[in-house]
Design an enzyme around this catalytic site. Structure first.
Site, short mmCIF file in Angstrom:
data_model
loop_
_atom_site.label_atom_id
_atom_site.label_comp_id
_atom_site.label_asym_id
_atom_site.label_seq_id
_atom_site.Cartn_x
_atom_site.Cartn_y
_atom_site.Cartn_z
N ASP A 1 -39.77 -17.28 -5.27
CA ASP A 1 -38.39 -16.80 -5.42
C ASP A 1 -38.49 -15.71 -6.49
OD1 ASP A 1 -35.41 -17.48 -4.69
OD2 ASP A 1 -35.36 -17.32 -6.85
N LYS B 1 -28.85 -24.04 4.28
CA LYS B 1 -29.63 -22.93 4.82
C LYS B 1 -30.76 -23.45 5.70
CE LYS B 1 -30.80 -20.04 1.73
NZ LYS B 1 -31.39 -19.17 0.69
N LYS C 1 -37.78 -28.49 0.69
CA LYS C 1 -38.37 -27.15 0.86
C LYS C 1 -37.49 -26.16 0.14
CE LYS C 1 -41.27 -24.26 2.70
NZ LYS C 1 -41.63 -23.88 1.32
N LYS D 1 -35.34 -27.02 -4.86
CA LYS D 1 -35.55 -25.75 -5.56
C LYS D 1 -36.13 -26.07 -6.94
CE LYS D 1 -34.86 -21.28 -5.09
NZ LYS D 1 -34.87 -20.41 -3.90
P1 NAP Z 1 -37.90 -10.58 -6.88
O1 NAP Z 1 -38.96 -10.09 -5.97
O2 NAP Z 1 -38.27 -11.17 -8.19
O3 NAP Z 1 -36.86 -9.38 -7.11
C1 NAP Z 1 -35.64 -9.58 -7.75
C2 NAP Z 1 -34.98 -8.23 -7.91
O4 NAP Z 1 -33.66 -8.44 -8.41
C3 NAP Z 1 -35.68 -7.33 -8.91
O5 NAP Z 1 -35.46 -5.99 -8.56
C4 NAP Z 1 -34.97 -7.67 -10.21
O6 NAP Z 1 -34.99 -6.66 -11.18
C5 NAP Z 1 -33.56 -7.90 -9.74
N1 NAP Z 1 -32.89 -8.86 -10.62
C6 NAP Z 1 -33.26 -10.14 -10.86
N2 NAP Z 1 -32.45 -10.72 -11.74
C7 NAP Z 1 -31.56 -9.78 -12.07
C8 NAP Z 1 -30.45 -9.76 -12.94
N3 NAP Z 1 -30.11 -10.85 -13.68
N4 NAP Z 1 -29.72 -8.61 -13.01
C9 NAP Z 1 -30.07 -7.54 -12.26
N5 NAP Z 1 -31.11 -7.49 -11.43
C10 NAP Z 1 -31.83 -8.59 -11.34
O7 NAP Z 1 -36.99 -11.70 -6.16
P2 NAP Z 1 -36.64 -11.84 -4.61
O8 NAP Z 1 -37.57 -12.81 -4.03
O9 NAP Z 1 -36.49 -10.49 -4.01
O10 NAP Z 1 -35.22 -12.59 -4.69
C11 NAP Z 1 -33.98 -11.87 -4.76
C12 NAP Z 1 -32.85 -12.78 -4.35
O11 NAP Z 1 -33.06 -13.26 -3.02
C13 NAP Z 1 -32.67 -14.05 -5.19
O12 NAP Z 1 -31.30 -14.40 -5.21
C14 NAP Z 1 -33.43 -15.09 -4.39
O13 NAP Z 1 -33.00 -16.40 -4.67
C15 NAP Z 1 -33.04 -14.67 -2.98
N6 NAP Z 1 -33.94 -15.15 -1.92
C16 NAP Z 1 -35.26 -14.84 -1.91
C17 NAP Z 1 -36.06 -15.27 -0.87
C18 NAP Z 1 -37.51 -14.91 -0.78
O14 NAP Z 1 -38.13 -15.26 0.24
N7 NAP Z 1 -38.09 -14.22 -1.73
C19 NAP Z 1 -35.51 -16.04 0.15
C20 NAP Z 1 -34.15 -16.32 0.15
C21 NAP Z 1 -33.38 -15.86 -0.90
P3 NAP Z 1 -35.91 -6.84 -12.50
O15 NAP Z 1 -37.30 -6.71 -11.99
O16 NAP Z 1 -35.48 -5.74 -13.39
O17 NAP Z 1 -35.61 -8.21 -13.03
#
Ligand code: NAP
Length: 449
Positions: free
Chosen positions: A170, A118, A94, A130
């Site tokens: 993600d 996690k 998952k 992943k």
């Molecule tokens: P998301 O909706 O795609 O948003 C990512 C955000 O981070 C956007 O504002 C993006 O800006 C910014 N970002 C991405 N890559 C970047 C980079 N290289 N430098 C600077 N800013 C960057 O993704 P998300 O789901 O919120 O995920 C964010 C983090 O949380 C990741 O590490 C992910 O693995 C983790 N996470 C997510 C979930 C989930 O349920 N979604 C669960 C656990 C952990 P831009 O649009 O300008 O790229």
């Protein structure tokens, strides 16, 4: 069997470096976990004997595939797809799919490795995996994203199944992408297998609170951490990086818990709004229009946009990095501590570099690792699987109460394990040891496979 623990840990790490060359993020994630596991090997020589750690560091299966598709101008594009099925000791693999140009095998492996522990911490029956692609959905039309998702799933579907491997979203994979991926899976298999993917739309098998879960969960975790120190969010200044799924709902819950989020960002820069980020405007800009964060500052009186520089220069008492890995380095950590920051809670996966974590530890401030603090997303995905399996649908309040209970439970478990293993208050050690022990016990029970 006598084990020279420090030498054993060094030996395991050296082997990981040798057989996974050039995968810096994976090395970093493994190193951080191994650092915590010395205390476990000291008490459980059977894990050294059966090479339990070595087996957990080696993915059960790694799939890499070509993803050909045609863009709107008719040009053929080729991307690379990945799925790393890391560990199935506790349940089907998952973990989310990430679509971002930076995606490579090392990044997918770091994320998959973190996911094992996690998922164990959630207490739900899910293994770790992943996947993703170096495809960049930014600037692509809906039709292009659909064609890419269909091509991606045309290979991936044969590796999935509700009892085998269950992806989710993600970075770069939200409700739109999950819809296209599920549609293609259904078309190829001729099965309406709701439990094969999570993060689905609410009208077709999705679960209430899944969208909000990671951000809400990180805020609940932060709240539990503060309460353990006799404090709360009330009246506190908070900075949350990113403006994607995790950041937006982190901001929403922090506001509900009495804190004020004064800054957020995307990869083009950050905005500061001293009155507190206006969520309605933020959601319109980022979720509806998919525009850059500077548009927020154009629309909100008193807000400013900073194109270059670091969001961690903005003084705050609580920092919740929620964008991407290694976004908060040693220098940023020193600035945060110098400005009076008291808590750092990882909303993203591994956003703080090892040097930054050392700075936080030395300063004695509360630090929550992502594998504990952002587990709310995958926990709620497991709740979505439960609802799909029982053809049931829970209310928002019921699901949110479950999420809160799970997050407070994870905090308690990390806190207690850190104490039990001689490092009170060290939630990094607590999370790594508690997660590892649960997985290791199952790995051990299943024999040498
Ligand atoms: P998301 O909706 O795609 O948003 C990512 C955000 O981070 C956007 O504002 C993006 O800006 C910014 N970002 C991405 N890559 C970047 C980079 N290289 N430098 C600077 N800013 C960057 O993704 P998300 O789901 O919120 O995920 C964010 C983090 O949380 C990741 O590490 C992910 O693995 C983790 N996470 C997510 C979930 C989930 O349920 N979604 C669960 C656990 C952990 P831009 O649009 O300008 O790229």
């Amino acid at each position: 069997m006598h084990v020279d623990v420090p030498a054993k840990v060094e030996e395991i790490y050296a082997e990981v470096l040798r057989r996974n060359p050039g995968e810096a993020e994976f090395h970093q994630a493994v190193h951080e976990v191994l650092e915590s596991l010395a205390v476990v090997l000291g008490r459980h020589s059977e894990y050294a004997e059966m090479k339990t750690i070595e087996r957990i560091c080696e993915p059960e299966r790694q799939i890499i595939f070509r993803v050909p598709w045609q863009d709107d101008s008719g040009e053929v594009q080729i991307n690379r797809g990945f799925r790393v099925e890391f560990n199935s000791a506790l349940g089907p693999y998952k973990g989310g799919l990430r679509f971002h140009p930076s995606v490579n095998l090392g990044i997918v492996k770091f994320l998959g490795f973190e996911q094992i522990f996690k998922n164990a911490l959630t207490g739900m029956p899910i293994g770790g995996g992943k996947g993703g692609s170096d495809f960049d959905p930014k600037g692509r039309s809906d039709a292009e994203v659909m064609r890419f998702c269909q091509s991606f799933m045309t290979e991936l579907y044969r590796h999935l199944g509700e009892y085998t491997d269950v992806p989710a979203g993600d970075i770069g994979v939200g409700a739109r992408e999950i819809g296209y991926l599920f549609g293609q899976y259904k078309r190829i298999t001729n099965r309406y297998e709701s439990g094969v993917i999570t993060g689905k739309g609410l009208g077709w098998g999705g679960a209430l609170v899944r969208t909000e879960a990671t951000g809400y969960g990180a805020a609940f975790f932060a709240d539990a951490m503060m309460r353990a120190r006799g404090e709360s969010f009330d009246g506190r200044r908070v900075v949350i990086s990113g403006s994607g799924n995790v950041a937006v709902y982190g901001i929403e819950k922090v506001h509900q818990l009495g804190g004020t989020v004064v800054a957020c960002s995307d990869s083009s820069g950050y905005v500061v709004d001293e009155k507190g980020i206006d969520l309605e405007v933020l959601k319109q800009v980022k979720e509806v229009e998919r525009a850059r964060i500077s548009v927020y500052a154009e629309r909100v009186d008193g807000a400013s946009f900073v194109a270059d520089g670091s969001i961690w220069d903005v003084p705050c008492e609580v920092a919740i990095p929620s964008a991407t890995q290694n976004e908060l380095d040693g220098a940023a950590a020193r600035t945060l501590v110098g400005n009076g920051c008291r808590y750092v809670v990882e909303g993203a996966n591994m956003p703080a570099t090892p040097e930054a974590v050392d700075v936080f530890r030395a300063a004695g401030i509360g630090f929550a690792p992502g594998k504990a603090a952002n587990a709310g997303g995958v926990a709620t995905s497991a709740l979505e699987m439960q609802q799909n399996a029982s053809r049931d649908r829970w209310t928002f309040d019921h699901s949110e109460a479950k999420l809160e209970e799970i997050m407070r439970g994870i905090h308690a478990r990390c806190h207690e394990t850190a104490e039990e293993y001689g490092s009170p208050g060290d939630l990094v050690l607590g999370a790594n040891v508690a997660g590892f022990l649960q997985v290791a016990e199952a790995v051990h029970a299943h024999g040498l496979i």
